[in-house]
Design an enzyme around this catalytic site. Structure first.
Site, mmCIF file in Angstrom:
data_model
loop_
_atom_site.group_PDB
_atom_site.id
_atom_site.type_symbol
_atom_site.label_atom_id
_atom_site.label_comp_id
_atom_site.label_asym_id
_atom_site.label_seq_id
_atom_site.Cartn_x
_atom_site.Cartn_y
_atom_site.Cartn_z
ATOM 1 C CE1 TYR A 98 21.365 41.942 132.053
ATOM 2 C CE2 TYR A 98 23.039 42.597 130.465
ATOM 3 C CZ TYR A 98 21.932 42.901 131.246
ATOM 4 O OH TYR A 98 21.410 44.159 131.226
ATOM 5 C CD GLU A 113 23.097 47.104 131.015
ATOM 6 O OE1 GLU A 113 22.863 46.054 130.385
ATOM 7 O OE2 GLU A 113 23.125 48.231 130.500
ATOM 8 C CD GLU A 161 17.649 49.840 128.060
ATOM 9 O OE1 GLU A 161 18.054 48.828 128.656
ATOM 10 O OE2 GLU A 161 18.099 50.213 126.956
ATOM 11 C CG ASN A 219 24.660 51.039 127.849
ATOM 12 O OD1 ASN A 219 24.791 50.452 128.921
ATOM 13 N ND2 ASN A 219 24.115 50.455 126.783
ATOM 14 C CD GLU A 220 26.003 46.490 126.875
ATOM 15 O OE1 GLU A 220 25.550 46.195 125.768
ATOM 16 O OE2 GLU A 220 25.782 45.808 127.898
ATOM 17 C CD GLN A 238 16.354 47.054 131.924
ATOM 18 O OE1 GLN A 238 15.376 47.780 131.939
ATOM 19 N NE2 GLN A 238 17.180 46.999 130.880
HETATM 20 O O1 AHR Z 1 19.404 45.342 129.835
HETATM 21 C C1 AHR Z 1 19.166 45.148 128.478
HETATM 22 C C2 AHR Z 1 20.318 45.591 127.605
HETATM 23 O O2 AHR Z 1 21.440 44.798 127.843
HETATM 24 C C3 AHR Z 1 20.843 46.991 127.825
HETATM 25 O O3 AHR Z 1 20.088 47.945 127.161
HETATM 26 C C4 AHR Z 1 22.215 46.923 127.240
HETATM 27 O O4 AHR Z 1 23.097 47.836 127.834
HETATM 28 C C5 AHR Z 1 22.624 45.481 127.476
HETATM 29 O O5 AHR Z 1 23.150 44.903 126.359
#
Ligand code: AHR
Length: 524
Positions: free
Chosen positions: A273, A328, A48, A193-194, A377
């Site tokens: 995450y 992600e 990103e 995205n999200e 990432q």
């Molecule tokens: O990876 C960091 C961020 O986490 C991304 O931009 C977003 O999609 C997520 O909330």
């Protein structure tokens, strides 16, 4: 004095010996029972426009003293080639829903801001052509996320025409004038995205109506992607396991079940995450066994999350046509002291290597539905493969796990039965051992075994059916401490090293170091 010392030594041995004694763990593998293909795309990466992920991490510009090819740093390319990155998701993340592709093409680039990530200047010097050049240099495919939040269907449709049209349309000619006459290939397309959060705070119903429009009009014109190798369209999916998220999956999948000829999706994304609690507060280095065991406990929740959303998908798509793409994932910890908190800078330790192996194993066990994933990432951000500082570069423990797992790309899953026992610390209880096996395209059997226990070695005894095993060799990754890291000054603290395994009478025996990731191949 001497007898006192001896006595003391004996006491120490008596206390530590049971702690250090190897624990026996039995596995059984039947290599004739292959399951779903472990799609190479589960080893995807995410890059990103965030902090030093792109600028400095990949892009240094053609005039840099750092060795580069057309502005892209050579050391990073060489390292990424070795882990056979299947695809790179770009340009975001939250950044994607504020990205306007025209600002990143041609000789004059617009300078904008990056409000999501530190509010810094975005020079747009790394745009479509630079991204495509980069993935071409590392041998990966493009996973492009289009702007649904603040863009328009027309803007996204024109971007795809610009990238993929072979016919001499005005946009294709503009691409040629900018240096690339041949159409680019776009393997995967992220429709937002999200969208439930930074991508526009949409309700699932509102998103679904947007998704249909984008799916319909954002076309890939590359002649080589019309019949075979068609672009896969990935819808925004859930970001957790509560009712809000199950409702999101239900709404998108219900719409999919009723889809007509005019639109389609091929994947549903999932973001998860390993964070513990928001905002991220676990340290990425300088922690002990308590934080190690807690983070691993949190990371194993990925399995339940996938099962939950897969079950909903099964209701509407029993043939599993729509893939679950975990685009992600990874550890998200407190920013390193002194770093820009908007740049999501963290260290990468042996704990992250184990976390990566556990997640890759979960994806492999769900290979029939999980056919893509992108760790967050790739460089300098969150759970990165690579950390750079100007001309310096270091490969992280996570990088080495991805390297060790290369043989599992597109291999056929082979079920492993394991009576792992438990590793406990405080109120955390984790399976002592985690394992997967797979047969590669040449028929060779591969086994991965993770010893989660940071204190005890494990003696693995694996019974192998369905093959005549002759010998086995492998590599293991471990280090002195759960928070051991590689640094610019000490780049080989956490590195795989060769190990030997014994094969006799259809049994493979192997000793696993505490807190280690091991990959073994079996020769027939
Ligand atoms: O990876 C960091 C961020 O986490 C991304 O931009 C977003 O999609 C997520 O909330």
């Amino acid at each position: 004095m001497r007898s006192l010392f001896l006595g003391f030594t004996l006491i120490v041995v008596a206390i530590t010996a049971p702690m250090m004694a190897a624990q026996k763990v039995e596995l059984s593998i039947d290599a004739s029972k292959t399951g779903a293909k472990i799609d190479r795309n589960i080893f995807g990466q995410f890059a990103e426009h965030l902090g030093h992920g792109i600028y400095e991490g990949i892009w240094v510009g053609p005039d840099s003293k750092i060795p580069n090819t057309r502005g892209i740093r050579n050391d990073v390319v060489q390292a990424l080639k070795a882990i056979k990155v299947p695809n790179v998701r770009w340009p975001g993340g939250c950044f994607a829903d504020e990205y306007h592709w025209r600002k990143g093409i041609g000789p004059q680039r617009s300078v904008t801001l990056n409000p999501n990530w530190g509010g810094v200047i975005e020079a747009n010097t790394f745009g479509t052509h630079e991204f495509m050049d980069f993935i071409d240099q590392i041998g990966a495919e493009a996973y492009v996320s289009i702007n649904v939040g603040s863009g328009t269907p027309r803007e996204a449709a024109e971007w795809l025409e610009y990238m993929t049209a072979a016919a001499p349309t005005t946009l294709a000619k503009e691409r040629a004038a900018n240096g690339h006459p041949a159409p680019y290939k776009v393997a995967l397309l992220g429709i937002g995205n999200e969208s439930w959060d930074c991508g526009g705070n949409m309700t699932p119903e509102y998103y679904v109506s947007q998704m249909k429009i984008y799916s319909r009009f954002v076309r890939n014109f590359n002649p080589e992607q019309q019949d075979k190798n068609q672009m896969l369209k990935i819808a925004v999916g859930p970001g957790g396991d509560g009712p809000r998220w199950t409702d999101w999956t239900e709404t998108v999948m219900k719409a999919y079940q009723q889809h007509t000829w005019s639109w389609d999706i091929n994947g549903l994304s999932l973001h998860n995450y390993t964070v513990g609690h928001w905002p991220p507060s676990y340290a990425s280095v300088g922690f002990g066994e308590t934080e190690y065991s807690q983070i691993l406990k949190f990371t194993l929740e990925m399995d339940g999350l996938i099962s939950k959303h897969s079950a909903i998908m099964d209701k509407y798509d029993p043939d599993k046509k729509v893939a679950l793409i975990v685009d992600e994932w990874g550890g998200w910890y407190a920013p390193l002291p002194g770093s820009n908190p908007g740049f999501l800078v963290q260290q990468n330790s042996l704990r992250d290597a184990i976390l990566a192996a556990l997640n890759l194993n979960i994806f492999a066990r769900h290979a029939d539905r999980v056919r893509g994933a992108n760790i967050a990432q790739m460089i300098n951000v969150l759970q990165a493969m690579i950390i750079t500082d100007k001309e310096k570069m270091v490969l992280t423990p996570t990088y080495y796990v991805f390297k060790m797992y290369v043989p599992f790309q597109d291999a056929a899953f082979v079920p492993v039965t394991v009576d792992a026992g438990w590793y406990t610390h405080g109120d955390v209880a984790l399976p002592r051992v985690d394992a997967i096996a797979a047969k590669d395209t040449k028929g060779k059997l591969w086994l991965e075994v993770t010893n989660l226990d940071p204190n005890r070695p494990v003696e693995i005894e694996a019974s192998l059916a369905g093959i005549t095993a002759k010998s086995a060799t492998g590599e293991t990754l471990t280090a002195a401490k759960v928070d051991s890291v590689n640094t610019f000054g000490s780049a080989d603290t956490v590195m795989p090293r060769a190990i030997s395994a014994k094969v006799q009478g259809g049994k493979l025996t192997l000793k696993l170091e505490p807190k280690s990731v091991t990959v073994v191949s079996v020769e027939q």
